[in-house]
Design a protein around this motif. Structure first.
Motif, PDB file in Angstrom:
ATOM      1  N   LEU A  95      -8.762  -1.138  -8.375  1.00 21.86           N
ATOM      2  CA  LEU A  95      -9.603  -2.133  -7.714  1.00 21.86           C
ATOM      3  C   LEU A  95      -8.801  -3.381  -7.384  1.00 21.86           C
ATOM      4  N   ARG A  96      -7.987  -3.846  -8.316  1.00 16.75           N
ATOM      5  CA  ARG A  96      -7.191  -5.054  -8.089  1.00 16.75           C
ATOM      6  C   ARG A  96      -6.209  -4.837  -6.932  1.00 16.75           C
ATOM      7  N   ILE A  97      -5.594  -3.666  -6.879  1.00 15.01           N
ATOM      8  CA  ILE A  97      -4.658  -3.374  -5.792  1.00 15.01           C
ATOM      9  C   ILE A  97      -5.380  -3.394  -4.457  1.00 15.01           C
ATOM     10  N   VAL A 139       3.119  -5.637  -9.142  1.00 17.43           N
ATOM     11  CA  VAL A 139       2.433  -5.251 -10.380  1.00 17.43           C
ATOM     12  C   VAL A 139       2.847  -6.154 -11.534  1.00 17.43           C
ATOM     13  N   GLY A 140       4.112  -6.566 -11.558  1.00 13.55           N
ATOM     14  CA  GLY A 140       4.599  -7.425 -12.630  1.00 13.55           C
ATOM     15  C   GLY A 140       3.920  -8.783 -12.658  1.00 13.55           C
ATOM     16  N   GLU A 141       3.462  -9.263 -11.507  1.00 12.16           N
ATOM     17  CA  GLU A 141       2.751 -10.549 -11.431  1.00 12.16           C
ATOM     18  C   GLU A 141       1.882 -10.555 -10.169  1.00 12.16           C
ATOM     19  N   PRO A 142       0.687  -9.981 -10.240  1.00 14.16           N
ATOM     20  CA  PRO A 142      -0.164  -9.893  -9.048  1.00 14.16           C
ATOM     21  C   PRO A 142      -0.559 -11.245  -8.462  1.00 14.16           C
ATOM     22  N   GLN A 185       0.829  -1.208   0.000  1.00  9.38           N
ATOM     23  CA  GLN A 185       0.000   0.000   0.000  1.00  9.38           C
ATOM     24  C   GLN A 185       0.861   1.254   0.000  1.00  9.38           C
ATOM     25  N   ARG A 186       1.919   1.241   0.800  1.00  7.27           N
ATOM     26  CA  ARG A 186       2.834   2.393   0.790  1.00  7.27           C
ATOM     27  C   ARG A 186       3.508   2.520  -0.571  1.00  7.27           C
ATOM     28  N   GLY A 187       3.899   1.386  -1.153  1.00 15.08           N
ATOM     29  CA  GLY A 187       4.535   1.418  -2.465  1.00 15.08           C
ATOM     30  C   GLY A 187       3.607   1.954  -3.537  1.00 15.08           C
TER      31      GLY A 187
END
Length: 240
Positions: A61-63, A202-205, A39-41
Motif C-alpha cells: 500500500l505504501r509503495i 525502501v530504506g527511507e520512503p 514501480q519497475r524496481g
C-alpha cells in the motif's frame, strides 16, 4: 588501556578492509522522484529478490501511494499472487530451507541501501563472474566469495574475469561478457538502476518529504537566530 587497544585494533581492521576494497564503484543514478523507475524496481524486486529476501519494513500500500499507482494495479502487476495490499514484502522462503540451501538466512533488504550505499549495490549486482573454484560456480568483484548466487544471470549473461595490467604495470581485473543474456548491456544497466532506486526508496520512503520540509526548517532556524540576536542587543544595550 583496554579501550585504547580496542580502538587501535578497530583502526587497523578498518585500514585492512579499505586496502582490500580497491574496486572502483560505478555510479548509480538514483532519482526518487521517478515513479516509473520505482514501480519497475518494485516489480524487479518481487520477481527476482523476494524469493529469498524480504523487505518487511514497507507495505504494498505504501509503495502504491508513494508512486501514484492504483492499488488494484499494484496487486495485479507487482505483488505476488494472493498478496494483500496491506502485506509487507515478506519472502516465501522459510529460515529452515535457507539454512539448508545457503548456510545462512538471506538478510532482509529494507535497509541495505542505507547500509551499503547505492553505488555499492549497483556495482555488486553487475560484478558477478564465472568462477569454477567457487562452490556455487560464481564470484563477485565487489563482494568476494559472496554466498548469494547471481539472480540476474539470465538477463545479464555470463561474465569472465580477466587479469590485466595498466600502462603503469599495476594489475587489475576486467569483466568480459562471454555469453550475452536476454537484455543488452544498456537495458541491463537500466534494469539494475531501477532495482537499486527502489531499494534506496525502501530504506527511507520519506526522503523526498524530508528534503522538502528541511528547507522550511532551515528558514525557521535562520529567522529565529535573527530574532534572538536582535533580542540580545535590546536586553544588553544599556549595559556597558
Amino acid at each position: 588501556m583496554k579501550n585504547l587497544i580496542a580502538l587501535l585494533l578497530l583502526l587497523s581492521l578498518s585500514f585492512g578492509v579499505a586496502a582490500s576494497e580497491d574496486i572502483e564503484l560505478q555510479d548509480a543514478h538514483v532519482d526518487l522522484s521517478n515513479n516509473a523507475s520505482l514501480q519497475r524496481g518494485a516489480k524487479h524486486f518481487v520477481t527476482y529478490c523476494l524469493g529469498c529476501h524480504s523487505a518487511k519494513h514497507i507495505r504494498y500500500l505504501r509503495i502504491a501511494l508513494d508512486t501514484d499507482m492504483d492499488q488494484k494495479k499494484m496487486l495485479q502487476d507487482i505483488a505476488p499472487e494472493g498478496a494483500n495490499i496491506y502485506d509487507q514484502l515478506h519472502s516465501a522462503m522459510n529460515a529452515h530451507d535457507a539454512e539448508k540451501w545457503f548456510g545462512t538466512q538471506p538478510p532482509d533488504l529494507s535497509l541495505i541501501a542505507r547500509s551499503r550505499g547505492a553505488d555499492w549495490l549497483y556495482s555488486y549486482l553487475k560484478s558477478y563472474y564465472i568462477d569454477p573454484k567457487s562452490p556455487r560456480g560464481v564470484n563477485n568483484l565487489v563482494f568476494k566469495d559472496t554466498a548469494m548466487p547471481n539472480p540476474l544471470w539470465q538477463l545479464q549473461g555470463e561474465q569472465y574475469a580477466e587479469h590485466q595490467k595498466n600502462i603503469w604495470g599495476d594489475e587489475y581485473t576486467k569483466l568480459v561478457l562471454m555469453e550475452p543474456g536476454t537484455l543488452s548491456e544498456g537495458e541491463f544497466d537500466i534494469f539494475v538502476n531501477d532495482l537499486v532506486n527502489f531499494l534506496v526508496y525502501v530504506g527511507e520512503p520519506v526522503q523526498l518529504e524530508r528534503h522538502r520540509l528541511g528547507k522550511y526548517v532551515l528558514f525557521f532556524i535562520f529567522m529565529f537566530l535573527i530574532l534572538a540576536y536582535l533580542l540580545k542587543k535590546e536586553y544588553w544595550k544599556n549595559i556597558h
